[in-house]
Design an enzyme around this catalytic site. Structure first.
Site, PDB file in Angstrom:
ATOM      1  N   TYR A 140     -46.757 -13.117 -66.508  1.00  0.00           N
ATOM      2  CA  TYR A 140     -45.677 -13.767 -67.547  1.00  0.00           C
ATOM      3  C   TYR A 140     -46.002 -15.115 -67.756  1.00  0.00           C
ATOM      4  O   TYR A 140     -45.827 -15.633 -69.016  1.00  0.00           O
ATOM      5  CB  TYR A 140     -44.442 -13.619 -66.828  1.00  0.00           C
ATOM      6  CG  TYR A 140     -43.690 -12.299 -66.833  1.00  0.00           C
ATOM      7  CD1 TYR A 140     -44.212 -11.174 -66.510  1.00  0.00           C
ATOM      8  CD2 TYR A 140     -42.431 -11.950 -67.801  1.00  0.00           C
ATOM      9  CE1 TYR A 140     -43.376 -10.006 -66.720  1.00  0.00           C
ATOM     10  CE2 TYR A 140     -41.577 -10.903 -67.743  1.00  0.00           C
ATOM     11  CZ  TYR A 140     -42.344  -9.870 -67.442  1.00  0.00           C
ATOM     12  OH  TYR A 140     -41.811  -8.726 -67.336  1.00  0.00           O
ATOM     13  N   LYS A 189     -50.913  -4.245 -55.715  1.00  0.00           N
ATOM     14  CA  LYS A 189     -52.036  -3.314 -55.805  1.00  0.00           C
ATOM     15  C   LYS A 189     -53.675  -3.793 -55.161  1.00  0.00           C
ATOM     16  O   LYS A 189     -54.358  -4.326 -55.933  1.00  0.00           O
ATOM     17  CB  LYS A 189     -52.432  -3.402 -57.380  1.00  0.00           C
ATOM     18  CG  LYS A 189     -53.373  -2.272 -57.816  1.00  0.00           C
ATOM     19  CD  LYS A 189     -52.908  -0.806 -57.980  1.00  0.00           C
ATOM     20  CE  LYS A 189     -54.043   0.111 -58.507  1.00  0.00           C
ATOM     21  NZ  LYS A 189     -53.722   1.538 -58.055  1.00  0.00           N
ATOM     22  N   ASP A 221     -48.618   1.976 -57.515  1.00  0.00           N
ATOM     23  CA  ASP A 221     -48.761   3.496 -58.071  1.00  0.00           C
ATOM     24  C   ASP A 221     -47.851   4.270 -57.223  1.00  0.00           C
ATOM     25  O   ASP A 221     -46.878   5.205 -57.364  1.00  0.00           O
ATOM     26  CB  ASP A 221     -49.877   3.916 -58.542  1.00  0.00           C
ATOM     27  CG  ASP A 221     -50.887   3.805 -57.537  1.00  0.00           C
ATOM     28  OD1 ASP A 221     -50.687   3.118 -56.441  1.00  0.00           O
ATOM     29  OD2 ASP A 221     -51.961   4.272 -57.495  1.00  0.00           O
ATOM     30  N   ASP A 245     -40.485  -6.100 -62.508  1.00  0.00           N
ATOM     31  CA  ASP A 245     -39.911  -5.733 -63.829  1.00  0.00           C
ATOM     32  C   ASP A 245     -39.821  -4.337 -63.741  1.00  0.00           C
ATOM     33  O   ASP A 245     -38.935  -3.612 -64.182  1.00  0.00           O
ATOM     34  CB  ASP A 245     -40.687  -6.423 -64.778  1.00  0.00           C
ATOM     35  CG  ASP A 245     -40.045  -5.964 -66.222  1.00  0.00           C
ATOM     36  OD1 ASP A 245     -38.786  -6.185 -66.360  1.00  0.00           O
ATOM     37  OD2 ASP A 245     -41.039  -5.923 -67.290  1.00  0.00           O
ATOM     38  N   ASP A 249     -36.423  -1.385 -63.438  1.00  0.00           N
ATOM     39  CA  ASP A 249     -35.918  -0.386 -64.098  1.00  0.00           C
ATOM     40  C   ASP A 249     -35.865   0.864 -63.788  1.00  0.00           C
ATOM     41  O   ASP A 249     -34.883   1.709 -63.930  1.00  0.00           O
ATOM     42  CB  ASP A 249     -36.732  -0.241 -65.685  1.00  0.00           C
ATOM     43  CG  ASP A 249     -36.403  -1.518 -66.624  1.00  0.00           C
ATOM     44  OD1 ASP A 249     -35.683  -2.343 -66.275  1.00  0.00           O
ATOM     45  OD2 ASP A 249     -36.348  -1.236 -67.764  1.00  0.00           O
TER      46      ASP A 249
HETATM   47  C1  IPM Z   1     -36.009  -8.148 -67.457  1.00  0.00           C
HETATM   48  C2  IPM Z   1     -36.505  -8.261 -68.943  1.00  0.00           C
HETATM   49  C3  IPM Z   1     -37.054  -9.457 -69.152  1.00  0.00           C
HETATM   50  C4  IPM Z   1     -38.240  -9.329 -68.227  1.00  0.00           C
HETATM   51  C5  IPM Z   1     -37.572  -9.243 -70.740  1.00  0.00           C
HETATM   52  C6  IPM Z   1     -36.529  -9.205 -71.649  1.00  0.00           C
HETATM   53  C7  IPM Z   1     -38.391 -10.399 -71.075  1.00  0.00           C
HETATM   54  O1  IPM Z   1     -37.123  -7.015 -69.216  1.00  0.00           O
HETATM   55  O2  IPM Z   1     -35.117  -8.981 -66.976  1.00  0.00           O
HETATM   56  O3  IPM Z   1     -36.319  -7.332 -66.645  1.00  0.00           O
HETATM   57  O4  IPM Z   1     -39.478  -8.824 -68.544  1.00  0.00           O
HETATM   58  O5  IPM Z   1     -38.302 -10.203 -67.298  1.00  0.00           O
HETATM   59 MG    MG Z   2     -37.039  -5.677 -67.520  1.00  0.00          MG
END
Ligand code: IPM
Ligand code: MG
Length: 354
Positions: A140, A189, A221, A245, A249
């Site tokens: 990032y 990884k 993975d 990240d 999710d």
């Molecule tokens: C998160 C989001 C952000 C990230 C994006 C919006 C830049 O996906 O907070 O997980 O990747 O950190």
């Molecule tokens: Mg995210």
């Protein structure tokens, strides 16, 4: 207690509105004053000030005790230069406040078992995983570039970590594991990436100081598969920025919806950032459809970690649980036989319950 409030873009405005309602209920119940300062970040900041992260926003956040953040970004700003995108605002404020540890708890409310995509027997009697994501390093923030070459272009992002960067997040993760199930899984990884190998060596070394913690290693993975196959094996996961990240999710779906997961970003400084893990969801923005629970639960984390108001934090979590008990559901967690409500109604119900 000073709180910088960043609504941001898309559903950010709505969900932060509901979170403030809940904060207001806490303020009344406990007779404490929260001094709120609204500032701009992301797309709305681009529109109003020409850039995604105005200096005023940085100053106000730094002078606050905590930051409550909705979400940033949207298709409207997809075609502007990459160094001016709304997301630069989000990354910029994380960096400016030095919040290197992003705590993302994935907790399944028993009421939402049927909203999860996993079979009940995989979920057992609940789920409680803490993902500790490194937040201000890795790909990032590494050097990125694009150049012209014969036949097209070439682009790269750099994933790099230094020992001190790994050291501080590892310690945070070991401490957290110590307060929970005493198991820490480092996800990396290391079979391919040099930066992952440095993570492994560093975390292993620090692990010697935390003999009571069971330290495990897992390739990313495999971890993404194990989260679905047998999520109950995890207690605390620590991992670098990009892996965290993605895995958070994924973990959110175990709990029923991306709209349920709060987060706290903390560092060595005093200011923490509290935000839902989801994005600005432009497709449902302004339609009273967004689930405000992730943001409301982020307020609970703020009360707990920044203000030491554990009882009030419990109140919020219990209020959410009660409202779910009564059968109220936003569209993302709706199931047959339940009562469908919008963003505002969900916020009202939780605030009333406090
Ligand atoms: C998160 C989001 C952000 C990230 C994006 C919006 C830049 O996906 O907070 O997980 O990747 O950190
Ligand atoms: Mg995210």
């Amino acid at each position: 207690m000073k709180i910088a409030v960043i609504r941001g873009d898309g559903i950010g405005k709505e969900i932060v509105g509901e979170a403030l309602k809940v904060l207001n209920a806490v303020s009344k119940k406990y007779k404490v004053n929260f001094n709120l300062n609204e500032v701009l970040l992301g797309g709305i900041a681009i529109d109003k000030t020409g850039g995604p992260i105005p200096q005023e926003t940085i100053d106000v956040c730094k002078a606050s005790d905590a930051v409550l953040l909705g979400a940033v970004g949207g298709p409207k700003w997809d075609n502007i230069p990459s160094n001016l995108r709304p997301e630069i605002g989000l990354l910029g404020i994380r960096k400016a406040l030095g919040v290197f540890a992003n705590l993302r708890p994935a907790i399944l409310f028993p009421q939402l078992k049927e909203a999860s995509n996993l079979k009940p027997e995989v979920l057992g009697d609940g789920l409680n995983i803490m993902i500790v994501r490194e937040l201000i390093g890795g790909a990032y923030f590494g050097e990125k570039k694009r150049i012209d070459i014969p036949g097209g272009q070439k682009a790269w992002d750099t994933l790099s970590y230094s020992t001190p960067e790994i050291d501080r997040i590892a310690r945070k993760a070991f401490e957290i594991a110590g307060q929970r199930g005493k198991k820490l899984t480092l996800v990396d990884k290391a079979n391919v990436l040099e930066s992952s190998r440095l993570w492994r060596e560093t975390v292993t070394e620090i692990g010697k100081e935390y003999k009571n913690i069971d330290l495990q290693y897992m390739y990313v993975d495999n971890a993404s598969m194990q989260l679905i196959r047998d999520p109950k094996q995890f207690d605390v996961i620590v991992t670098e920025n990009t892996f965290g990240d993605i895995l958070s999710d994924e973990a959110s779906m175990l709990t029923g919806s991306l709209g349920m997961l709060p987060s706290a970003s903390v560092g060595d400084g005093k200011v923490g950032i509290y935000e839902p893990i989801h994005g600005s969801a432009p497709d449902i923005a302004g339609q009273d459809k967004a689930n405000p629970i992730a943001t409301i639960m982020s307020v609970a984390m703020m009360l707990r970690y920044s203000f030491n108001m554990n009882e009030a934090a419990d109140d919020i979590e219990n209020a959410v649980s009660k409202v779910l008990d009564k059968g109220y559901r936003t569209p993302d967690i709706m199931r047959e036989g339940k009562q469908l409500v919008g963003t505002v109604k969900m916020g009202d119900l939780i605030a009333e319950s406090i």
